[in-house]
Design a protein around this motif. Structure first.
Motif, PDB file in Angstrom:
ATOM      1  N   LEU A 270       0.824  -1.204   0.000  1.00 39.88           N
ATOM      2  CA  LEU A 270       0.000   0.000   0.000  1.00 39.88           C
ATOM      3  C   LEU A 270       0.864   1.262   0.000  1.00 39.88           C
ATOM      4  O   LEU A 270       0.534   2.247  -0.670  1.00 39.88           O
ATOM      5  CB  LEU A 270      -0.929  -0.007   1.216  1.00 39.88           C
ATOM      6  CG  LEU A 270      -2.110  -0.985   1.149  1.00 39.88           C
ATOM      7  CD1 LEU A 270      -2.863  -0.999   2.473  1.00 39.88           C
ATOM      8  CD2 LEU A 270      -3.043  -0.635  -0.001  1.00 39.88           C
ATOM      9  N   GLU A 271       1.960   1.239   0.767  1.00 41.33           N
ATOM     10  CA  GLU A 271       2.847   2.407   0.778  1.00 41.33           C
ATOM     11  C   GLU A 271       3.523   2.598  -0.580  1.00 41.33           C
ATOM     12  O   GLU A 271       3.701   3.735  -1.044  1.00 41.33           O
ATOM     13  CB  GLU A 271       3.898   2.268   1.885  1.00 41.33           C
ATOM     14  CG  GLU A 271       3.344   2.312   3.297  1.00 41.33           C
ATOM     15  CD  GLU A 271       2.673   3.636   3.642  1.00 41.33           C
ATOM     16  OE1 GLU A 271       2.892   4.639   2.939  1.00 41.33           O
ATOM     17  OE2 GLU A 271       1.903   3.661   4.626  1.00 41.33           O
ATOM     18  N   LEU A 272       3.894   1.502  -1.218  1.00 39.31           N
ATOM     19  CA  LEU A 272       4.470   1.596  -2.557  1.00 39.31           C
ATOM     20  C   LEU A 272       3.448   2.154  -3.549  1.00 39.31           C
ATOM     21  O   LEU A 272       3.789   2.960  -4.429  1.00 39.31           O
ATOM     22  CB  LEU A 272       4.948   0.210  -3.016  1.00 39.31           C
ATOM     23  CG  LEU A 272       6.200  -0.331  -2.323  1.00 39.31           C
ATOM     24  CD1 LEU A 272       6.379  -1.814  -2.628  1.00 39.31           C
ATOM     25  CD2 LEU A 272       7.444   0.449  -2.751  1.00 39.31           C
ATOM     26  N   LEU A 273       2.188   1.714  -3.414  1.00 38.19           N
ATOM     27  CA  LEU A 273       1.127   2.203  -4.295  1.00 38.19           C
ATOM     28  C   LEU A 273       0.894   3.694  -4.084  1.00 38.19           C
ATOM     29  O   LEU A 273       0.727   4.448  -5.058  1.00 38.19           O
ATOM     30  CB  LEU A 273      -0.156   1.417  -4.027  1.00 38.19           C
ATOM     31  CG  LEU A 273      -1.382   1.818  -4.863  1.00 38.19           C
ATOM     32  CD1 LEU A 273      -1.095   1.620  -6.347  1.00 38.19           C
ATOM     33  CD2 LEU A 273      -2.601   1.002  -4.434  1.00 38.19           C
ATOM     34  N   ARG A 274       0.890   4.132  -2.835  1.00 40.00           N
ATOM     35  CA  ARG A 274       0.705   5.564  -2.545  1.00 40.00           C
ATOM     36  C   ARG A 274       1.825   6.390  -3.166  1.00 40.00           C
ATOM     37  O   ARG A 274       1.591   7.485  -3.683  1.00 40.00           O
ATOM     38  CB  ARG A 274       0.639   5.787  -1.038  1.00 40.00           C
ATOM     39  CG  ARG A 274      -0.609   5.221  -0.372  1.00 40.00           C
ATOM     40  CD  ARG A 274      -0.682   5.620   1.101  1.00 40.00           C
ATOM     41  NE  ARG A 274      -1.841   5.023   1.736  1.00 40.00           N
ATOM     42  CZ  ARG A 274      -1.814   3.978   2.539  1.00 40.00           C
ATOM     43  NH1 ARG A 274      -0.650   3.394   2.829  1.00 40.00           N
ATOM     44  NH2 ARG A 274      -2.925   3.491   3.077  1.00 40.00           N
ATOM     45  N   LEU A 275       3.047   5.860  -3.098  1.00 36.75           N
ATOM     46  CA  LEU A 275       4.180   6.574  -3.693  1.00 36.75           C
ATOM     47  C   LEU A 275       3.993   6.715  -5.195  1.00 36.75           C
ATOM     48  O   LEU A 275       4.226   7.795  -5.774  1.00 36.75           O
ATOM     49  CB  LEU A 275       5.480   5.839  -3.384  1.00 36.75           C
ATOM     50  CG  LEU A 275       6.747   6.420  -4.020  1.00 36.75           C
ATOM     51  CD1 LEU A 275       7.019   7.821  -3.468  1.00 36.75           C
ATOM     52  CD2 LEU A 275       7.948   5.512  -3.763  1.00 36.75           C
ATOM     53  N   GLU A 276       3.574   5.639  -5.871  1.00 38.53           N
ATOM     54  CA  GLU A 276       3.368   5.678  -7.313  1.00 38.53           C
ATOM     55  C   GLU A 276       2.273   6.679  -7.682  1.00 38.53           C
ATOM     56  O   GLU A 276       2.398   7.410  -8.669  1.00 38.53           O
ATOM     57  CB  GLU A 276       3.018   4.285  -7.827  1.00 38.53           C
ATOM     58  CG  GLU A 276       4.169   3.311  -7.816  1.00 38.53           C
ATOM     59  CD  GLU A 276       5.337   3.812  -8.666  1.00 38.53           C
ATOM     60  OE1 GLU A 276       5.083   4.317  -9.787  1.00 38.53           O
ATOM     61  OE2 GLU A 276       6.491   3.719  -8.194  1.00 38.53           O
TER      62      GLU A 276
END
Length: 282
Positions: A270-276
């Motif tokens: 989820l944190e990776l998705l938010r960054l993207e």
């Protein structure tokens, strides 16, 4: 009834959030043999005596032994090669002992039920007992130097309802997956490895504690710095860890390490998705 109250209190303490929103000081490193490492937020620092501690701090003693005062009315000593994470909320604190040596000595006459300790396999609230805890990858050992201590055995997910009452000079061991065993005196190997400063009662330094010093920044944390906590048996919240270290995902090396080692873990994905999404928004 007293034992039940302690167990219920402990159950609440073990649900503590792992960071403190405010940067209030919760204790001080009163003594340090050598400089040691501190991870605060997403930064690695070198610190020494006089450093004020905050909720969420991770301490790594290396070759040094230290003494901490002012944390929940207790005096604590950490031996060499010891790592702890201090979790706090508004009324309580919890010491997460990943590995190494910890000695606890409550301040006489104070109420200590607002301080808990967990090693992943054992947990307890600090009472009027003075105790020594030693954690290795193989087992956890507890020696009650003085008083009595109720210790709770934890299961694979950090929960458990079996408690044991350890008395004066009891020595207990628990291996991974095994039950807690109690013997009348410590094993010789435990005695031989005991840090020298643990042999005597801890003497609070009080006004002799050095003046507050600013931590010396070394660098931002790497994934290798935090991995022992991310995969530890302490059952730390992955949501808390992912949220805390999410700012480091802007670093390509850190981000790639997370993808390799935490790929598939929902909280990190989820944190990776938010960054993207943030990148695409620009």
């Amino acid at each position: 009834m007293k034992k039940l109250s302690i167990v219920l209190l402990l159950a609440g303490l073990l649900q503590l959030p792992q960071t403190l929103a405010a940067t209030a000081n919760i204790g001080v490193i009163a003594y340090a043999e050598k400089p040691l490492k501190l991870i605060r937020a997403t930064t690695l620092y070198t610190v020494g005596a006089g450093t004020r501690l905050q909720g969420g701090d991770i301490l790594q003693t290396g070759a040094a032994g230290i003494q901490i005062e002012g944390l929940a009315s207790a005096t604590l000593a950490l031996g060499p090669d010891t790592r702890i994470l201090i979790a706090t909320n508004r009324t309580a604190a919890q010491i997460n002992l990943l590995d190494g040596w910890l000695k606890l000595q409550p301040v006489p006459g104070s109420n200590h039920t607002n301080l808990a300790v967990t090693t992943g396999t054992l947990a307890f609230t600090v009472t009027q007992s003075a105790s020594v805890i030693h954690v290795t990858p193989r087992q956890t050992e507890v020696f009650v130097e003085d008083g009595n201590q109720v210790v709770k055995e934890l299961g694979a997910h950090g929960k458990g309802d079996h408690s044991v009452n350890l008395g004066h000079e009891d020595f207990a061991q628990r291996s991974a997956g095994g039950a807690l065993t109690i013997v009348a005196r410590p094993e010789q190997a435990f005695i031989d490895a005991l840090p020298r400063q643990f042999l005597d009662p801890l003497v609070p330094l009080g006004k002799k504690t050095p003046a507050a010093t600013e931590p010396k920044k070394e660098r931002d944390v790497t994934y290798d710095d935090i991995e022992p906590w991310v995969i530890s048996p302490l059952n730390l919240s992955q949501q808390m860890l992912a949220n805390r270290f999410a700012p480091r995902l802007n670093d390509p090396t850190f981000r790639q390490a997370v993808k390799i080692n935490r790929g598939g873990v929902l909280e990190w994905e989820l944190e990776l998705l938010r960054l993207e999404r943030r990148k695409n928004a620009h």
